[in-house]
Design a protein around this motif. Structure first.
Motif, PDB file in Angstrom:
ATOM      1  N   GLY A 175       0.773  -1.229   0.000  1.00  7.93           N
ATOM      2  CA  GLY A 175       0.000   0.000   0.000  1.00  7.93           C
ATOM      3  C   GLY A 175       0.807   1.283   0.000  1.00  7.93           C
ATOM      4  O   GLY A 175       0.268   2.346   0.292  1.00  7.93           O
ATOM      5  N   ALA A 176       2.073   1.239  -0.325  1.00  8.11           N
ATOM      6  CA  ALA A 176       2.911   2.445  -0.332  1.00  8.11           C
ATOM      7  C   ALA A 176       2.442   3.417  -1.413  1.00  8.11           C
ATOM      8  O   ALA A 176       2.109   3.020  -2.529  1.00  8.11           O
ATOM      9  CB  ALA A 176       4.372   2.076  -0.555  1.00  8.11           C
ATOM     10  N   LYS A 177       2.415   4.699  -1.086  1.00  2.77           N
ATOM     11  CA  LYS A 177       1.947   5.717  -2.038  1.00  2.77           C
ATOM     12  C   LYS A 177       2.960   5.965  -3.160  1.00  2.77           C
ATOM     13  O   LYS A 177       2.611   6.539  -4.183  1.00  2.77           O
ATOM     14  CB  LYS A 177       1.630   7.015  -1.309  1.00  2.77           C
ATOM     15  CG  LYS A 177       2.828   7.677  -0.682  1.00  2.77           C
ATOM     16  CD  LYS A 177       2.471   8.947   0.048  1.00  2.77           C
ATOM     17  CE  LYS A 177       3.775   9.526   0.622  1.00  2.77           C
ATOM     18  NZ  LYS A 177       3.582  10.407   1.694  1.00  2.77           N
ATOM     19  N   GLU A 178       4.208   5.528  -2.982  1.00  6.25           N
ATOM     20  CA  GLU A 178       5.227   5.713  -4.012  1.00  6.25           C
ATOM     21  C   GLU A 178       5.062   4.743  -5.181  1.00  6.25           C
ATOM     22  O   GLU A 178       5.677   4.919  -6.232  1.00  6.25           O
ATOM     23  CB  GLU A 178       6.641   5.542  -3.427  1.00  6.25           C
ATOM     24  CG  GLU A 178       7.059   6.618  -2.462  1.00  6.25           C
ATOM     25  CD  GLU A 178       6.585   6.341  -1.032  1.00  6.25           C
ATOM     26  OE1 GLU A 178       6.827   7.185  -0.172  1.00  6.25           O
ATOM     27  OE2 GLU A 178       5.972   5.280  -0.785  1.00  6.25           O
ATOM     28  N   LEU A 179       4.246   3.721  -5.003  1.00  3.34           N
ATOM     29  CA  LEU A 179       3.985   2.764  -6.074  1.00  3.34           C
ATOM     30  C   LEU A 179       3.080   3.406  -7.116  1.00  3.34           C
ATOM     31  O   LEU A 179       2.214   4.215  -6.773  1.00  3.34           O
ATOM     32  CB  LEU A 179       3.324   1.502  -5.519  1.00  3.34           C
ATOM     33  CG  LEU A 179       4.154   0.669  -4.559  1.00  3.34           C
ATOM     34  CD1 LEU A 179       3.314  -0.447  -3.963  1.00  3.34           C
ATOM     35  CD2 LEU A 179       5.374   0.109  -5.257  1.00  3.34           C
ATOM     36  N   PRO A 180       3.254   3.058  -8.380  1.00  2.00           N
ATOM     37  CA  PRO A 180       2.379   3.648  -9.403  1.00  2.00           C
ATOM     38  C   PRO A 180       0.936   3.174  -9.243  1.00  2.00           C
ATOM     39  O   PRO A 180       0.684   2.008  -8.938  1.00  2.00           O
ATOM     40  CB  PRO A 180       2.985   3.150 -10.719  1.00  2.00           C
ATOM     41  CG  PRO A 180       3.774   1.943 -10.362  1.00  2.00           C
ATOM     42  CD  PRO A 180       4.231   2.148  -8.947  1.00  2.00           C
ATOM     43  N   SER A 181       0.007   4.098  -9.430  1.00  2.00           N
ATOM     44  CA  SER A 181      -1.404   3.728  -9.317  1.00  2.00           C
ATOM     45  C   SER A 181      -1.844   2.894 -10.513  1.00  2.00           C
ATOM     46  O   SER A 181      -2.751   2.076 -10.403  1.00  2.00           O
ATOM     47  CB  SER A 181      -2.275   4.975  -9.188  1.00  2.00           C
ATOM     48  OG  SER A 181      -2.057   5.842 -10.293  1.00  2.00           O
ATOM     49  N   ASN A 182      -1.191   3.077 -11.651  1.00  2.50           N
ATOM     50  CA  ASN A 182      -1.464   2.278 -12.838  1.00  2.50           C
ATOM     51  C   ASN A 182      -0.718   0.956 -12.703  1.00  2.50           C
ATOM     52  O   ASN A 182       0.492   0.883 -12.892  1.00  2.50           O
ATOM     53  CB  ASN A 182      -1.012   3.031 -14.091  1.00  2.50           C
ATOM     54  CG  ASN A 182      -1.292   2.272 -15.361  1.00  2.50           C
ATOM     55  OD1 ASN A 182      -1.733   1.121 -15.339  1.00  2.50           O
ATOM     56  ND2 ASN A 182      -1.027   2.907 -16.497  1.00  2.50           N
ATOM     57  N   LYS A 183      -1.436  -0.096 -12.385  1.00  2.00           N
ATOM     58  CA  LYS A 183      -0.808  -1.393 -12.111  1.00  2.00           C
ATOM     59  C   LYS A 183      -0.318  -2.093 -13.372  1.00  2.00           C
ATOM     60  O   LYS A 183       0.317  -3.134 -13.285  1.00  2.00           O
ATOM     61  CB  LYS A 183      -1.766  -2.291 -11.331  1.00  2.00           C
ATOM     62  CG  LYS A 183      -2.012  -1.773  -9.928  1.00  2.00           C
ATOM     63  CD  LYS A 183      -2.824  -2.725  -9.107  1.00  2.00           C
ATOM     64  CE  LYS A 183      -2.968  -2.189  -7.690  1.00  2.00           C
ATOM     65  NZ  LYS A 183      -3.610  -3.139  -6.808  1.00  2.00           N
ATOM     66  N   ALA A 184      -0.558  -1.519 -14.544  1.00  4.45           N
ATOM     67  CA  ALA A 184      -0.071  -2.102 -15.792  1.00  4.45           C
ATOM     68  C   ALA A 184       1.348  -1.624 -16.118  1.00  4.45           C
ATOM     69  O   ALA A 184       2.004  -2.200 -16.977  1.00  4.45           O
ATOM     70  CB  ALA A 184      -1.004  -1.747 -16.937  1.00  4.45           C
ATOM     71  N   LEU A 185       1.817  -0.585 -15.433  1.00  6.27           N
ATOM     72  CA  LEU A 185       3.174  -0.091 -15.671  1.00  6.27           C
ATOM     73  C   LEU A 185       4.204  -1.073 -15.125  1.00  6.27           C
ATOM     74  O   LEU A 185       3.984  -1.699 -14.090  1.00  6.27           O
ATOM     75  CB  LEU A 185       3.385   1.261 -14.988  1.00  6.27           C
ATOM     76  CG  LEU A 185       2.758   2.491 -15.623  1.00  6.27           C
ATOM     77  CD1 LEU A 185       3.006   3.719 -14.754  1.00  6.27           C
ATOM     78  CD2 LEU A 185       3.307   2.714 -17.017  1.00  6.27           C
ATOM     79  N   PRO A 186       5.357  -1.171 -15.799  1.00 10.73           N
ATOM     80  CA  PRO A 186       6.422  -2.016 -15.250  1.00 10.73           C
ATOM     81  C   PRO A 186       6.972  -1.408 -13.960  1.00 10.73           C
ATOM     82  O   PRO A 186       7.154  -0.188 -13.863  1.00 10.73           O
ATOM     83  CB  PRO A 186       7.507  -2.012 -16.334  1.00 10.73           C
ATOM     84  CG  PRO A 186       6.892  -1.409 -17.542  1.00 10.73           C
ATOM     85  CD  PRO A 186       5.713  -0.616 -17.093  1.00 10.73           C
ATOM     86  N   VAL A 187       7.207  -2.253 -12.973  1.00  7.74           N
ATOM     87  CA  VAL A 187       7.831  -1.824 -11.713  1.00  7.74           C
ATOM     88  C   VAL A 187       9.103  -2.642 -11.565  1.00  7.74           C
ATOM     89  O   VAL A 187       9.050  -3.873 -11.479  1.00  7.74           O
ATOM     90  CB  VAL A 187       6.893  -2.053 -10.507  1.00  7.74           C
ATOM     91  CG1 VAL A 187       7.574  -1.647  -9.208  1.00  7.74           C
ATOM     92  CG2 VAL A 187       5.591  -1.297 -10.686  1.00  7.74           C
TER      93      VAL A 187
END
Length: 132
Positions: A75-87
């Motif tokens: 649940g970290a806010k630094e993660l992209p909200s668009n879950k389709a983006l590569p992380v």
């Protein structure tokens, strides 16, 4: 049958070496190398997340990486909200990043991957490192 009996050592050696190769392939899982990571960042707007502890992050991290310690990943806010983006996840050696990638994939980030070799591989590839 005679062939197997006469060459049992060669057959055993072939099976063991094949097993080792399979084990290595399975261990790599969904991790990527530095070249692939840079391509994801540049071409597909991949997000670089450093899951090291804050002191490790401050000592040096890939340029542009966001710091989200492994324990605070959910649940970290630094993660992209668009879950389709590569992380692309990175840590000092790649071990924590692999665990983090698994957690994020379970949370819906289907393109979460760990950087093989971590920060050490990033430095070895002469990619930019910054200090906080």
């Amino acid at each position: 049958m005679k062939f197997i009996i006469d060459n049992w050592m060669l057959i055993a050696l072939a099976l063991v070496s094949g097993g080792i190769l399979l084990w290595q392939a399975l261990q790599k899982g969904s991790g990527i190398g530095t070249t692939q990571a840079v391509a994801l960042i540049n071409r597909e707007k991949g997000v670089l997340i450093d899951v090291s502890e804050p002191a490790e992050y401050a000592a040096g991290h890939p340029q542009g990486a966001r710091n989200v310690p492994l324990a605070q990943l959910a649940g970290a806010k630094e993660l992209p909200s668009n879950k389709a983006l590569p992380v692309i996840l990175v840590c000092a050696s790649g071990a924590r990043a692999s665990r983090a990638a698994g957690q994020l994939r379970k949370a819906g980030h289907e393109r979460a991957v760990a950087l093989h070799g971590g920060l050490a591989a990033w430095r070895e590839a002469n990619l930019p490192v910054e200090k906080a």
